[in-house]
Motif scaffolding. Structure first.
Motif, PDB file in Angstrom:
ATOM      1  N   UNK A 191      36.460  31.209  40.028  1.00  0.00           N
ATOM      2  CA  UNK A 191      35.869  32.417  39.437  1.00  0.00           C
ATOM      3  C   UNK A 191      36.585  32.777  38.137  1.00  0.00           C
ATOM      4  N   UNK A 192      37.893  32.627  38.119  1.00  0.00           N
ATOM      5  CA  UNK A 192      38.653  32.917  36.895  1.00  0.00           C
ATOM      6  C   UNK A 192      38.231  31.992  35.760  1.00  0.00           C
ATOM      7  N   UNK A 193      38.014  30.726  36.066  1.00  0.00           N
ATOM      8  CA  UNK A 193      37.562  29.780  35.039  1.00  0.00           C
ATOM      9  C   UNK A 193      36.187  30.175  34.499  1.00  0.00           C
ATOM     10  N   UNK A 194      35.330  30.611  35.415  1.00  0.00           N
ATOM     11  CA  UNK A 194      33.994  31.060  35.008  1.00  0.00           C
ATOM     12  C   UNK A 194      34.094  32.279  34.108  1.00  0.00           C
ATOM     13  N   UNK A 195      34.944  33.219  34.481  1.00  0.00           N
ATOM     14  CA  UNK A 195      35.118  34.434  33.677  1.00  0.00           C
ATOM     15  C   UNK A 195      35.669  34.108  32.291  1.00  0.00           C
TER      16      UNK A 195
END
Length: 202
Positions: free
Chosen positions: A124-128
């Motif tokens: 999720x952090x990579x997506x953000x």
């Protein structure tokens, strides 16, 4: 009108828009864990979805979904120019931003806030990171998302960007976004909403 909200949640954006609009309204805090309002009522009786924001209208009906509520409020005060006029390309551009913020940005924070998604947190952090890189490029040197004028989309983007710390992401890695966040936070309506929700000291 009455806005049902939870401090710092996505309901902050209609709270900001209500203050920007100058429309009279009441606030009622909601405990999302207990699904109970500050006055002790079952929140499911207000919004069967059990989520904030929910806006109680003058006729007693309830409007839900933040991106819809803020457009509704903007349309009540066309003189404030918080939303472009209907049927204009600018209005569709605004809707484009609202859909992106709701379906791409806000939804990507779900694994950050929900412990049951623990294994998905790093993804999720990579997506953000990718999504906020896009926002950074789009902001460029514009003061606001739609250009020179603050709109309801800015209330929504600002709200979601305040969650970056929860994802252990520093807003300062995006220069334009950081400057934008500071600019928006200094608006009187934004400052007042954040104080009212206990997010800032008065």
């Amino acid at each position: 009108m009455k806005l049902y909200y939870t401090p710092g949640a996505c309901s902050l954006s209609p709270h900001i828009v209500l203050l920007e609009s100058g429309l009279p309204f009441e606030l009622e805090k909601v405990d999302l864990q207990e699904k109970e309002t500050a006055s002790g009522h079952d929140f499911y009786l207000v919004n069967t979805k059990g989520s904030v924001p929910a806006l109680e209208l003058e006729d007693g009906s309830i409007l839900t979904e933040g991106a819809v509520i803020i457009q509704y409020l903007g349309d009540l005060v066309p003189e404030k120019q918080l939303v472009p006029l209907p049927k204009t390309m600018e209005r569709y551009r605004l809707m484009e931003w609202l859909n992106f913020i709701a379906t791409e940005l806000q939804k990507s924070f779900v694994p950050i806030f929900n412990p049951s998604y623990g294994a998905c947190r790093e993804e999720a952090k990579k997506t953000l990171l990718r999504q906020f890189d896009y926002v950074e490029r789009q902001l460029g040197k514009k003061p606001y998302l739609m250009g020179e004028r603050f709109t309801v989309a800015d209330a929504y983007l600002f709200t979601v960007s305040t969650w970056l710390g929860a994802a252990d992401l520093e807003i300062d890695q995006w220069k334009a976004l950081a400057e934008y966040g500071k600019r928006v936070s200094e608006r009187p309506a934004v400052h007042k909403a954040m104080i009212a929700e206990g997010l800032l000291q008065g």
